[in-house]
Design a protein around this motif. Structure first.
Motif, mmCIF file in Angstrom:
data_model
loop_
_atom_site.group_PDB
_atom_site.id
_atom_site.type_symbol
_atom_site.label_atom_id
_atom_site.label_comp_id
_atom_site.label_asym_id
_atom_site.label_seq_id
_atom_site.Cartn_x
_atom_site.Cartn_y
_atom_site.Cartn_z
ATOM 1 N N CYS A 33 -8.668 43.732 -3.311
ATOM 2 C CA CYS A 33 -9.669 43.814 -2.251
ATOM 3 C C CYS A 33 -9.140 43.239 -0.935
ATOM 4 O O CYS A 33 -8.268 42.363 -0.926
ATOM 5 C CB CYS A 33 -10.929 43.056 -2.692
ATOM 6 S SG CYS A 33 -12.338 43.298 -1.584
ATOM 7 N N TRP A 34 -9.685 43.694 0.174
ATOM 8 C CA TRP A 34 -9.296 43.224 1.506
ATOM 9 C C TRP A 34 -9.394 41.705 1.639
ATOM 10 O O TRP A 34 -8.585 41.077 2.315
ATOM 11 C CB TRP A 34 -10.150 43.892 2.600
ATOM 12 C CG TRP A 34 -11.619 43.593 2.471
ATOM 13 C CD1 TRP A 34 -12.551 44.339 1.785
ATOM 14 C CD2 TRP A 34 -12.316 42.464 2.975
ATOM 15 N NE1 TRP A 34 -13.771 43.733 1.840
ATOM 16 C CE2 TRP A 34 -13.671 42.571 2.560
ATOM 17 C CE3 TRP A 34 -11.956 41.357 3.723
ATOM 18 C CZ2 TRP A 34 -14.628 41.624 2.886
ATOM 19 C CZ3 TRP A 34 -12.917 40.414 4.046
ATOM 20 C CH2 TRP A 34 -14.237 40.561 3.624
ATOM 21 N N CYS A 35 -10.378 41.091 0.968
ATOM 22 C CA CYS A 35 -10.595 39.647 1.142
ATOM 23 C C CYS A 35 -9.470 38.806 0.562
ATOM 24 O O CYS A 35 -9.277 37.661 0.966
ATOM 25 C CB CYS A 35 -11.937 39.220 0.552
ATOM 26 S SG CYS A 35 -12.043 39.372 -1.242
ATOM 27 N N THR A 36 -8.684 39.373 -0.363
ATOM 28 C CA THR A 36 -7.599 38.605 -0.962
ATOM 29 C C THR A 36 -6.441 38.382 -0.002
ATOM 30 O O THR A 36 -5.560 37.584 -0.281
ATOM 31 C CB THR A 36 -7.086 39.275 -2.254
ATOM 32 O OG1 THR A 36 -6.527 40.542 -1.926
ATOM 33 C CG2 THR A 36 -8.203 39.427 -3.275
ATOM 34 N N PHE A 37 -6.448 39.076 1.130
ATOM 35 C CA PHE A 37 -5.398 38.903 2.118
ATOM 36 C C PHE A 37 -5.727 37.816 3.139
ATOM 37 O O PHE A 37 -4.920 37.512 3.999
ATOM 38 C CB PHE A 37 -5.129 40.234 2.835
ATOM 39 C CG PHE A 37 -4.587 41.279 1.909
ATOM 40 C CD1 PHE A 37 -3.250 41.289 1.553
ATOM 41 C CD2 PHE A 37 -5.420 42.228 1.361
ATOM 42 C CE1 PHE A 37 -2.749 42.244 0.672
ATOM 43 C CE2 PHE A 37 -4.931 43.189 0.482
ATOM 44 C CZ PHE A 37 -3.596 43.191 0.144
ATOM 45 N N LEU A 38 -6.919 37.232 3.040
ATOM 46 C CA LEU A 38 -7.340 36.162 3.945
ATOM 47 C C LEU A 38 -7.155 34.810 3.273
ATOM 48 O O LEU A 38 -7.099 34.723 2.048
ATOM 49 C CB LEU A 38 -8.817 36.357 4.331
ATOM 50 C CG LEU A 38 -9.137 37.662 5.056
ATOM 51 C CD1 LEU A 38 -10.644 37.779 5.283
ATOM 52 C CD2 LEU A 38 -8.399 37.743 6.374
ATOM 53 N N PRO A 39 -7.087 33.724 4.053
ATOM 54 C CA PRO A 39 -6.963 32.393 3.456
ATOM 55 C C PRO A 39 -8.166 32.067 2.564
ATOM 56 O O PRO A 39 -9.278 32.531 2.823
ATOM 57 C CB PRO A 39 -6.936 31.454 4.671
ATOM 58 C CG PRO A 39 -6.554 32.314 5.823
ATOM 59 C CD PRO A 39 -7.071 33.688 5.508
ATOM 60 N N LEU A 40 -7.927 31.270 1.532
ATOM 61 C CA LEU A 40 -9.020 30.831 0.663
ATOM 62 C C LEU A 40 -9.994 29.989 1.472
ATOM 63 O O LEU A 40 -9.590 29.080 2.187
ATOM 64 C CB LEU A 40 -8.469 30.020 -0.503
ATOM 65 C CG LEU A 40 -7.520 30.762 -1.437
ATOM 66 C CD1 LEU A 40 -6.965 29.815 -2.490
ATOM 67 C CD2 LEU A 40 -8.212 31.936 -2.080
ATOM 68 N N ALA A 41 -11.290 30.299 1.362
ATOM 69 C CA ALA A 41 -12.269 29.599 2.194
ATOM 70 C C ALA A 41 -13.567 29.280 1.476
ATOM 71 O O ALA A 41 -14.255 28.342 1.861
ATOM 72 C CB ALA A 41 -12.576 30.432 3.443
ATOM 73 N N ILE A 42 -13.925 30.053 0.468
ATOM 74 C CA ILE A 42 -15.173 29.828 -0.257
ATOM 75 C C ILE A 42 -14.906 29.973 -1.746
ATOM 76 O O ILE A 42 -14.026 30.733 -2.143
ATOM 77 C CB ILE A 42 -16.291 30.808 0.186
ATOM 78 C CG1 ILE A 42 -15.843 32.262 0.026
ATOM 79 C CG2 ILE A 42 -16.738 30.530 1.605
ATOM 80 C CD1 ILE A 42 -16.926 33.282 0.314
#
Length: 69
Positions: A33-42
């Motif tokens: 998913c697209w969100c896995t390319f962003l830093p861990l945040a939640i």
């Protein structure tokens, strides 16, 4: 489609929106998913997990975490 638990906008979440029996994909034929390319945040998944957030809300949350206090 998924609904952002922060702002209510509809968006594509590959982790939640994959067809039954199909591995989640970030786009047709792609994974993850697209969100896995962003830093861990939640926290996801787990007892403290929040629901899916749209790209704008997740990016805004990450930006707020990166600001100096």
């Amino acid at each position: 489609m998924s609904t952002c638990e922060r702002c209510g906008v509809e968006f594509h979440c590959a982790m939640a929106d994959a067809p039954a029996g199909q591995k989640p994909t970030g786009a047709p034929g792609e994974t993850p998913c697209w969100c896995t390319f962003l830093p861990l945040a939640i926290p996801v998944p787990g007892a403290d997990a929040v629901g899916c957030w749209c790209p704008a809300c997740l990016r805004a949350h990450i930006a707020s975490l990166e600001k100096p206090t």
